[in-house]
Write an enzyme that holds these catalytic residues in place. Structure first.
Site, PDB file in Angstrom:
ATOM      1  CD  GLU A   1      -2.938   0.959   2.410  1.00 30.19           C
ATOM      2  OE1 GLU A   1      -3.104  -0.138   2.983  1.00 30.19           O
ATOM      3  OE2 GLU A   1      -3.503   2.005   2.760  1.00 30.19           O
TER       4      GLU A   1
ATOM      5  CE  LYS B   1      -5.955  -1.634   5.731  1.00 25.59           C
ATOM      6  NZ  LYS B   1      -5.072  -0.765   4.910  1.00 25.59           N
TER       7      LYS B   1
ATOM      8  CG  ASP C   1       1.280 -16.677  11.933  1.00 24.65           C
ATOM      9  OD1 ASP C   1       0.454 -15.989  11.295  1.00 24.65           O
ATOM     10  OD2 ASP C   1       1.067 -17.845  12.281  1.00 24.65           O
TER      11      ASP C   1
ATOM     12  CG  HIS D   1      -3.770   6.989  -0.153  1.00 25.33           C
ATOM     13  ND1 HIS D   1      -3.071   6.376   0.848  1.00 25.33           N
ATOM     14  CD2 HIS D   1      -4.423   6.007  -0.807  1.00 25.33           C
ATOM     15  CE1 HIS D   1      -3.299   5.079   0.806  1.00 25.33           C
ATOM     16  NE2 HIS D   1      -4.112   4.834  -0.197  1.00 25.33           N
TER      17      HIS D   1
END
Ligand code: NAD
Length: 429
Positions: A81, A270, A286, A384
């Site tokens: 991202e 998130k 992991d 962004h």
């Protein structure tokens, strides 16, 4: 001597970035070579998973400017991202002006769960287990001599009764296991399996599941930071000025939304995981385990909420805190197998899993700050868009110099869309 400040890093060609990184970290370019030779070869991949047919690559960038517990640290971040690495680096620069991140971890204690079914009297079985706890713990201590020697191993046994389940009540035993520098899943699963026959003998029941819990709420990492008020003021690219107070209060207001509303908290967390996962993936850990632990912890009081807290100190500076489970290791799993993971751990110069956890939670807090600051001021899309536009341009078939041309035009037009990218491509051609 390591520094996490590398001026002009962004503007260097990629080949030179690796040399600058080696200089700044006190390592050799050979130490860091796996970052550019794609690390994992086919032979290794074939040993790691079943039915392997190849490997899958992601960009790895460096989070700059981080100081964690007084130590300069360069952060390997693997993520697809755009804006994440830039956001973390920028926020780390603001935080270093306030003394850097202060991070701690609890002991590396994981929980192994043993489900016991078909027990006639749960209370009597619990009592018997309580009476035999010392013997069970002594037995558990013989299971992993390596861990024992390192000061880890079984710490405690907790007995729980699940009163209400679709199959009625049953008993669950929690084995508390110090896994030192491992993530610990294999170690604890082995220990649970070895204890199972003893537990059946004591309870007269049938042991069913024997597996660790990813809700690693005894293995927590916490980061704190302070951003001086005067570092928060800025003028956006479209000419809007924000005072330090406005930015600080905007961030606290944005956090309050996540604290109260699960719809917002999911997105807030998130954003934290953008930073956390990028480090976890880089180090061969992991990330599904870390994700599961984080979100379960965020809902531990029965309602899903923010993992972080933002406020201000008595001088009006912005303060932030992030606490979350952090089951990361520096031995075991892929960490000691994947060449890129080994280079990543070398770059951060971490000697214990706790140190890695402290850095990882700090990156999560930096990432959270980046998202909140953008949302509370100029909006997330402006920062962004330029990188996103490049991805859209590449997806539309742009190559080489075309990528920036197509991307820039889409940003100027505020039309960052695949159809527009294709039209611009055609007009260039
Ligand atoms: P592991 O079993 O490969 O290594 C741990 C062992 O290494 C210890 O038992 C110990 O004997 C030895 N060791 C040597 N030096 C050590 C040190 N300094 N500290 C601690 N142990 C040391 O690895 P693991 O961490 O037990 O398992 C991790 C793997 O398990 C990950 O790949 C994960 O994906 C996988 N896994 C996860 C889940 C889950 O999260 N639910 C379930 C099963 C497997």
């Amino acid at each position: 001597m390591t520094t996490s400040r590398i001026a002009g890093f962004y503007d260097l060609p990629m080949s030179q970035r690796l040399n600058r990184l080696a200089e700044a970290s006190g390592l050799t370019p050979t130490d860091l070579a796996p970052f550019q030779t794609l690390g994992l070869d086919l032979l290794l991949a074939d040993h790691m998973v079943e039915n392997a047919v190849g490997t899958y690559n992601l960009p790895l960038g460096i989070g700059l400017n981080f100081v964690v517990n007084g130590r300069e640290v360069l952060i390997p971040m693997t993520i697809e991202e755009p804006s994440v690495i830039a956001g973390a680096s920028f926020m780390a620069k603001l935080v270093r002006a306030g003394g850097g991140f202060i991070a701690t971890t609890t002991e590396p204690e994981m929980i192994g769960q043993i489900q016991v079914l078909d027990i006639e009297d749960l209370l009597i079985a619990s009592m018997k287990l309580g009476e035999q706890k010392a013997e069970l713990l002594a037995e558990a201590k013989t299971i992993d001599p390596v861990l024992e020697k390192l000061g880890g191993g079984a710490r405690d046994l907790e007995i729980r009764i699940i009163e209400d389940s679709p199959i009625g009540p049953f008993l669950v035993l929690h084995l508390i296991y110090d896994v030192r520098d491992a993530m610990g899943a294999n170690a604890i699963n082995t220990a649970c399996e070895k204890l199972a026959p003893h537990i059946e003998r004591i309870t007269g029941g049938r042991v069913h599941l024997r597996i660790l819990s990813n809700l690693a709420d005894r293995r927590l990492a916490k980061a704190n930071c302070t951003v001086p008020l005067n570092k928060l003021a800025f003028t956006s690219k479209d000419g809007r000025s924000f005072t330090g107070e406005q930015v600080r209060d905007g961030i606290i207001e944005a956090w309050a939304f996540a604290a109260e509303d699960p719809y917002r908290a999911a997105t807030h967390n998130k954003g934290i995981m953008n930073g956390v996962d990028a480090v976890v993936i880089s180090t061969g850990n992991d990330w599904r385990a870390i994700e599961a632990g984080a979100h379960a912890y965020a809902a531990r009081n029965g309602r899903y909420t923010s993992l972080s807290t933002w406020g201000m100190d008595e001088d009006g500076n912005l303060t932030g805190e992030l606490e979350m489970p952090m089951a990361v290791g520096i031995i075991g799993g892929a960490t000691k197998v994947h060449p890129t993971a080994k280079a990543a751990i070398k770059l951060m110069n971490v000697k214990t899993a706790s140190e890695l956890g402290e850095i990882t939670v700090s990156v999560g807090l930096a990432q959270n700050l980046a998202a909140l600051r953008a949302l509370a001021t100029e909006g997330i899309q402006r920062g962004h868009m330029s990188l996103h536009a490049r991805q859209v341009a590449i997806a539309a078939g742009a190559t080489g110099a075309q990528i920036d041309k197509v991307a820039t035009q889409m940003v100027v037009e505020k039309k960052v869309r695949p159809d527009r990218a294709e039209q611009i491509m055609k007009s260039i051609q």
